[in-house]
Design an enzyme around this catalytic site. Structure first.
Site, PDB file in Angstrom:
ATOM      1  N   GLU A  56      -5.227  15.269  37.942  1.00  0.00           N
ATOM      2  CA  GLU A  56      -6.115  16.238  36.965  1.00  0.00           C
ATOM      3  C   GLU A  56      -6.200  17.387  37.629  1.00  0.00           C
ATOM      4  OE1 GLU A  56      -5.614  17.002  33.861  1.00  0.00           O
ATOM      5  OE2 GLU A  56      -5.442  14.977  32.789  1.00  0.00           O
ATOM      6  N   ASN A  68      -3.291  26.613  27.853  1.00  0.00           N
ATOM      7  CA  ASN A  68      -2.659  25.285  26.936  1.00  0.00           C
ATOM      8  C   ASN A  68      -1.759  26.035  25.827  1.00  0.00           C
ATOM      9  OD1 ASN A  68      -3.499  23.250  28.677  1.00  0.00           O
ATOM     10  ND2 ASN A  68      -5.458  23.494  27.669  1.00  0.00           N
ATOM     11  N   ASP A  70      -2.437  26.115  22.899  1.00  0.00           N
ATOM     12  CA  ASP A  70      -3.394  26.741  21.813  1.00  0.00           C
ATOM     13  C   ASP A  70      -4.166  27.846  22.395  1.00  0.00           C
ATOM     14  OD1 ASP A  70      -4.972  25.146  23.276  1.00  0.00           O
ATOM     15  OD2 ASP A  70      -5.752  23.872  21.742  1.00  0.00           O
ATOM     16  N   SER A  72      -6.253  27.310  24.784  1.00  0.00           N
ATOM     17  CA  SER A  72      -7.619  26.648  25.539  1.00  0.00           C
ATOM     18  C   SER A  72      -7.283  26.348  26.929  1.00  0.00           C
ATOM     19  CB  SER A  72      -7.929  25.342  24.668  1.00  0.00           C
ATOM     20  OG  SER A  72      -7.040  24.400  25.005  1.00  0.00           O
ATOM     21  N   ASP A  74      -8.762  24.265  30.551  1.00  0.00           N
ATOM     22  CA  ASP A  74      -9.013  22.773  31.031  1.00  0.00           C
ATOM     23  C   ASP A  74      -9.963  23.204  32.231  1.00  0.00           C
ATOM     24  OD1 ASP A  74      -7.913  21.496  29.200  1.00  0.00           O
ATOM     25  OD2 ASP A  74      -6.269  21.267  30.299  1.00  0.00           O
ATOM     26  N   ASN A  81     -11.485  20.066  28.518  1.00  0.00           N
ATOM     27  CA  ASN A  81     -10.837  21.075  27.554  1.00  0.00           C
ATOM     28  C   ASN A  81     -11.719  21.879  26.576  1.00  0.00           C
ATOM     29  OD1 ASN A  81      -9.506  21.583  24.313  1.00  0.00           O
ATOM     30  ND2 ASN A  81      -8.034  22.047  26.267  1.00  0.00           N
TER      31      ASN A  81
END
Ligand SMILES: *[C@@H]1O[C@H](CO)[C@@H](O)[C@H](O)[C@H]1NC(C)=O
Ligand SMILES: [Ca+2]
Length: 150
Positions: A56, A68, A70, A72, A74, A81
């Protein structure tokens, strides 16, 4: 002159100290996560978390992912998220961990771990992390904690 030089150097050093990302070393992270209670948490061996964090964030506590689909993002060593778990000021967010996302990009990962525990308590468990599913799930993870004394 010398005094000003010393002052400037001090300021530069302070700036570096506050802006430099902390990147964990593998065994350092293994020992820290164990101390924070992740080893065996909800039945997940520690190697899962070391593998997950590697894929990650490469163990970088300041990692912020690209947007991302949408909108959003991370955050941090576990790439938590903003749509579901923390608040980065953008709506909507469920903010399930009741934290600003900025809490997940500093050097103290205690609150990141608390949020990761909350995430993994949901029915999907570690499948919440795509990188875990793709790189760690079902693998022999003994190498991730090897030599760490954990
Ligand atoms: C996992 O791999 C290690 C060597 O890397 C081996 O010693 C161990 O037996 C393996 N465990 C399983 C469950 O296959
Ligand atoms: Ca933190």
């Amino acid at each position: 002159m010398a005094r000003i030089t010393a002052l400037v150097l001090t300021l530069v050093c302070l700036l570096i100290a506050v802006t430099e990302a902390k990147v964990f070393e593998r065994c350092e992270l293994a020992r820290t996560l164990k101390r924070l209670g992740l080893s065996g948490y909800r039945g997940h061996a520690l190697g899962n978390w070391i593998c997950l964090a590697y894929y990650e964030s490469r163990y970088n506590t300041r990692a912020v992912g690209p947007p991302n689909w949408d909108g959003s993002r991370d955050y941090g060593i576990f790439q938590i998220n903003s749509r579901w778990w923390c608040d980065n000021g953008r709506r909507p967010t469920a903010n399930g961990c009741r934290k600003p996302c900025s809490a997940f990009i500093n050097d103290n990962i205690a609150d990141d771990v608390e949020c990761a525990k909350r995430i993994v308590r949901d029915p999907q468990g570690l499948n919440a992390w795509v990188a875990w599913r793709n790189h760690c799930k079902g693998r022999n993870l003994s190498g991730w904690t090897r030599g760490c004394g954990v």
